[in-house]
Scaffold this motif. Structure first.
Motif: not given
Length: 160
Positions: A76-77, A94-95, A110-116, A134-135
């Motif tokens: 999961x995220x 998940x992200x 297995x997912x995106x890594x995002x900051x803030x 679009x994300x």
């Protein structure tokens, strides 16, 4: 041998919740205290404190916490308002959204890594498509092509 840093990273303050490895939870957890999960959870986990997911733990749901340490499995995220640490034994499908991220060599995400990124609780119904924004990492489906180009449509494409 485990380091002192490992010990302090996994420490939970007195009064925190703990789910032993012999326990499975079917449903969401919503806590205002820190906690440690050694068992299995099928549902979202929300805490305003620190959450430790041990080597024996498996979470099938989204995680919302201020700090996170993952040694086990998360499906999961993940939304962390401060710092997330993902160990070399961890598996996250998940992200991962965090202000600060420590990712050990050998960890699997297995997912995106995002900051803030502000945590937005996931809903069970899919969101309405917005073709103006679009994300990163999400593909917007192209409009349907005429029937003559159907063979081209059926071919799979990949970002990688």
């Amino acid at each position: 041998m485990r380091s002192v840093r490992h010990f302090f990273r996994n420490i939970i303050v007195p009064g925190a919740f703990r789910i032993p490895k012999e326990v499975s939870v079917n449903g969401s957890i919503d806590a205002t205290i820190s906690g440690r999960i050694d068992g299995n959870v099928k549902g979202n986990v929300k805490t305003t404190g620190k959450l430790v997911v041990s080597e024996t733990a498996s979470i099938r749901g989204h995680i919302y916490a201020s700090d996170l340490v993952v040694h086990g499995k998360v499906y999961g995220d993940v939304y962390i308002s401060n710092k997330a640490h993902i160990s070399n034994q961890a598996f996250v499908k998940g992200d991962v959204n965090a202000i600060v991220l420590e990712l050990e060599e050998g960890a699997v995400v297995e997912g995106a890594i995002r900051k803030n990124v502000q945590p937005v609780p996931k809903t069970e119904t899919p969101p309405v498509a917005d073709h103006h924004h679009q994300v990163v990492g999400e593909a917007i489906p192209a409009p349907a092509a005429p029937a003559a180009n159907q063979e081209e449509e059926e071919q799979t494409t990949s970002w990688f």
